[in-house]
Design a protein around this motif. Structure first.
Motif, short mmCIF file in Angstrom:
data_model
loop_
_atom_site.label_atom_id
_atom_site.label_comp_id
_atom_site.label_asym_id
_atom_site.label_seq_id
_atom_site.Cartn_x
_atom_site.Cartn_y
_atom_site.Cartn_z
N LEU A 81 0.85 -1.18 0.00
CA LEU A 81 0.00 0.00 0.00
C LEU A 81 0.89 1.24 0.00
CD1 LEU A 81 -2.70 -0.91 2.70
CD2 LEU A 81 -2.86 -1.16 0.21
N TYR A 82 0.55 2.21 -0.84
CA TYR A 82 1.47 3.33 -1.09
C TYR A 82 0.92 4.67 -0.61
CZ TYR A 82 3.77 -0.09 -4.05
OH TYR A 82 4.41 -1.22 -4.51
N PRO A 83 1.84 5.57 -0.22
CA PRO A 83 1.46 6.94 0.19
C PRO A 83 1.19 7.81 -1.03
CG PRO A 83 3.85 6.64 0.39
CD PRO A 83 3.29 5.31 -0.03
N MET A 84 0.08 8.53 -0.97
CA MET A 84 -0.43 9.28 -2.13
C MET A 84 -0.26 10.78 -1.93
SD MET A 84 -1.68 6.79 -4.02
CE MET A 84 -2.99 7.43 -5.06
N PHE A 85 0.11 11.46 -3.00
CA PHE A 85 0.34 12.91 -2.96
C PHE A 85 -0.94 13.69 -2.65
CE2 PHE A 85 0.19 16.89 -5.44
CZ PHE A 85 1.25 17.58 -4.88
N ALA A 86 -2.02 13.38 -3.35
CA ALA A 86 -3.27 14.13 -3.19
C ALA A 86 -4.10 13.55 -2.05
CB ALA A 86 -4.07 14.10 -4.49
N GLU A 87 -4.56 14.40 -1.16
CA GLU A 87 -5.32 13.93 0.00
C GLU A 87 -6.59 13.19 -0.42
OE1 GLU A 87 -6.08 16.67 3.13
OE2 GLU A 87 -4.02 17.48 3.13
N ASN A 88 -7.27 13.67 -1.46
CA ASN A 88 -8.52 13.01 -1.82
C ASN A 88 -8.29 11.66 -2.52
OD1 ASN A 88 -7.76 13.86 -4.40
ND2 ASN A 88 -9.57 15.14 -4.74
N ARG A 89 -7.05 11.36 -2.90
CA ARG A 89 -6.75 10.05 -3.47
C ARG A 89 -6.52 9.00 -2.38
NH1 ARG A 89 -3.57 8.72 -8.61
NH2 ARG A 89 -5.09 7.06 -8.31
N ARG A 90 -6.23 9.44 -1.18
CA ARG A 90 -5.94 8.49 -0.10
C ARG A 90 -7.18 7.68 0.28
NH1 ARG A 90 -2.35 13.06 3.18
NH2 ARG A 90 -0.96 13.45 1.39
N LYS A 91 -8.35 8.25 -0.02
CA LYS A 91 -9.59 7.53 0.27
C LYS A 91 -9.85 6.39 -0.70
CE LYS A 91 -11.96 11.41 0.17
NZ LYS A 91 -13.11 12.34 0.18
N GLU A 92 -9.04 6.31 -1.76
CA GLU A 92 -9.18 5.21 -2.72
C GLU A 92 -8.73 3.88 -2.14
OE1 GLU A 92 -7.18 6.08 -6.41
OE2 GLU A 92 -7.77 8.20 -6.32
N ARG A 93 -7.88 3.92 -1.10
CA ARG A 93 -7.34 2.67 -0.53
C ARG A 93 -8.43 1.99 0.29
NH1 ARG A 93 -2.48 6.18 0.86
NH2 ARG A 93 -3.59 6.50 2.80
N ARG A 94 -9.05 0.98 -0.30
CA ARG A 94 -10.15 0.27 0.36
C ARG A 94 -9.78 -1.19 0.51
NH1 ARG A 94 -13.51 3.29 -3.48
NH2 ARG A 94 -14.04 5.26 -2.49
N LEU A 95 -9.48 -1.58 1.73
CA LEU A 95 -9.01 -2.94 1.97
C LEU A 95 -10.11 -3.97 1.72
CD1 LEU A 95 -6.70 -2.55 5.10
CD2 LEU A 95 -6.29 -1.98 2.71
N GLU A 96 -11.37 -3.52 1.70
CA GLU A 96 -12.45 -4.48 1.45
C GLU A 96 -12.37 -5.05 0.03
OE1 GLU A 96 -14.58 -0.36 0.97
OE2 GLU A 96 -12.94 -1.23 2.17
N GLU A 118 2.93 9.58 4.46
CA GLU A 118 2.13 10.77 4.14
C GLU A 118 2.22 11.80 5.24
OE1 GLU A 118 -1.23 8.38 1.48
OE2 GLU A 118 -1.64 8.92 3.55
N GLU A 119 2.40 11.35 6.49
CA GLU A 119 2.50 12.28 7.62
C GLU A 119 3.74 13.17 7.50
OE1 GLU A 119 2.47 9.81 11.07
OE2 GLU A 119 0.57 8.83 10.51
N GLU A 120 4.74 12.70 6.75
CA GLU A 120 5.97 13.48 6.53
C GLU A 120 6.00 14.10 5.13
OE1 GLU A 120 9.59 11.33 7.99
OE2 GLU A 120 8.15 9.70 8.25
N ASN A 121 4.86 14.05 4.45
CA ASN A 121 4.76 14.56 3.08
C ASN A 121 5.75 13.89 2.14
OD1 ASN A 121 2.60 16.45 3.34
ND2 ASN A 121 3.99 17.86 4.37
N LEU A 122 5.88 12.57 2.29
CA LEU A 122 6.71 11.76 1.42
C LEU A 122 5.80 10.78 0.68
CD1 LEU A 122 9.65 10.95 3.87
CD2 LEU A 122 9.54 12.78 2.15
N PHE A 123 6.06 10.59 -0.62
CA PHE A 123 5.11 9.83 -1.44
C PHE A 123 5.84 8.87 -2.39
CE2 PHE A 123 3.67 14.25 -0.80
CZ PHE A 123 2.69 13.99 0.16
N LEU A 124 5.15 7.79 -2.70
CA LEU A 124 5.60 6.84 -3.72
C LEU A 124 4.33 6.18 -4.25
CD1 LEU A 124 8.09 5.45 -5.06
CD2 LEU A 124 7.82 3.64 -3.37
N GLU A 125 3.92 6.59 -5.46
CA GLU A 125 2.59 6.22 -5.94
C GLU A 125 2.62 4.94 -6.79
OE1 GLU A 125 0.24 10.39 -5.46
OE2 GLU A 125 0.75 9.81 -7.50
#
Length: 299
Positions: A81-96, A118-125
């Motif tokens: 699971l990867y850290p995302m740059f855009a905040e509204n993209r983070r809601k795409e991660r759905r483990l279901e 993401e808490e450190e503003n570091l990303f790898l998409e």
């Protein structure tokens, strides 16, 4: 693949995705759904196994159609699971969604979670940034605001990949700016690679990438920066019926290729293309971004 319900141009990603443009049509989402459904049908018609899950309207995730940025699946049974740059993209991660994979007979052994970065503003998409040669265990990555080098190294250590790191740029209003995702300028197939070498401005980095590809026996098929802007680098090789191979791309990308380039590709596999006009214009991504390929073992 994730069927969209709230597709539009994502204003949060447009700040460094220079492929995006806004469309004012009221039925952008409906058009994207039609393109998505036609694309899935084409894949299934040649025997590609496609698992489709539906987005949720209440989450307002305009880029959910591009799942390869938040997740990757591996032969070991691991999921990243990867850290995302855009905040509204983070809601795409759905483990279901993973329950659907298990229902289809895939085995999941572990989830490797990098999202705390993401808490450190570091990303790898995900495989937007990581072009994985799974046979030779190499991860090609163009550094950008969405691809942090330390996270890339951490991924490579965890999954035992060798990093091949470089800078890739595109011309935007006569300035050279970082390309947001490696997978718009590079595609890795079993026997060949498609790459926009003009995007790698540093000659030493360019030579290093070429050397890695050639030492692994890849035929290097070069595209121009103009072709890259037609999404000619955003392709994925998939397996269909009777283990037949297809290089999947958009119709726009297919139209941009020369006869010589098409001949080189077809020496290795067939081409499958689909019209993705609205998805490409508004989303700034294309066929490859829409597919999160599943390498999980069968249970």
């Amino acid at each position: 693949m994730v069927r969209p319900v709230a597709f539009r141009m994502n204003e949060q990603t447009a700040v460094n995705n220079y492929f995006q443009k806004n469309l004012t049509d009221e039925d952008v989402n409906e058009q994207a759904q039609q393109e998505f459904d036609a694309f899935v049908t084409k894949l299934r018609n040649v025997g590609v196994q496609v698992i489709v899950v539906d987005d949720k309207i209440e989450d307002d995730t305009p880029d959910s159609i591009f799942p390869n940025n938040w997740v990757s699946f591996h032969e070991t049974g691991e999921i990243a699971l990867y850290p995302m740059f855009a905040e509204n993209r983070r809601k795409e991660r759905r483990l279901e969604y993973f329950a659907k994979l298990e229902e289809e007979g895939f085995k999941i052994t572990e989830i490797v979670d990098y999202t705390s970065a993401e808490e450190e503003n570091l990303f790898l998409e995900g495989t937007g940034n990581l072009i994985l040669d799974r046979k030779h265990q190499k991860a090609y990555c163009a550094l950008s605001p969405r691809a942090e080098e330390d996270l890339l190294i951490e991924f490579c250590e965890d999954f035992e990949f060798t990093p091949v790191i470089f800078q890739a740029n595109q011309s935007v209003n006569e300035e050279r700016k970082p390309i947001y995702h490696t997978n718009v300028m590079m595609c890795m197939a079993e026997e060949f690679a498609i790459i926009c070498l003009d995007a790698i401005d540093d000659k030493k980095e360019r030579k290093n990438v070429i050397n890695h590809l050639k030492e692994d026996g890849k035929e290097v098929i070069v595209i121009t920066e103009e072709q890259m802007h037609e999404f000619a680098g955003n392709m994925l090789q998939v397996e269909g019926k009777d283990k037949s191979k297809y290089l999947v791309m958009s119709a726009r990308a297919r139209r941009s290729l020369s006869e010589e380039q098409i001949e080189k590709i077809e020496e290795h596999c067939d081409i499958l293309s689909s019209e993705l006009k609205v998805i490409e214009i508004c989303g700034g991504g294309s066929a490859r971004c829409m597919m999160a390929e599943v390498f999980l073992p069968r249970a």
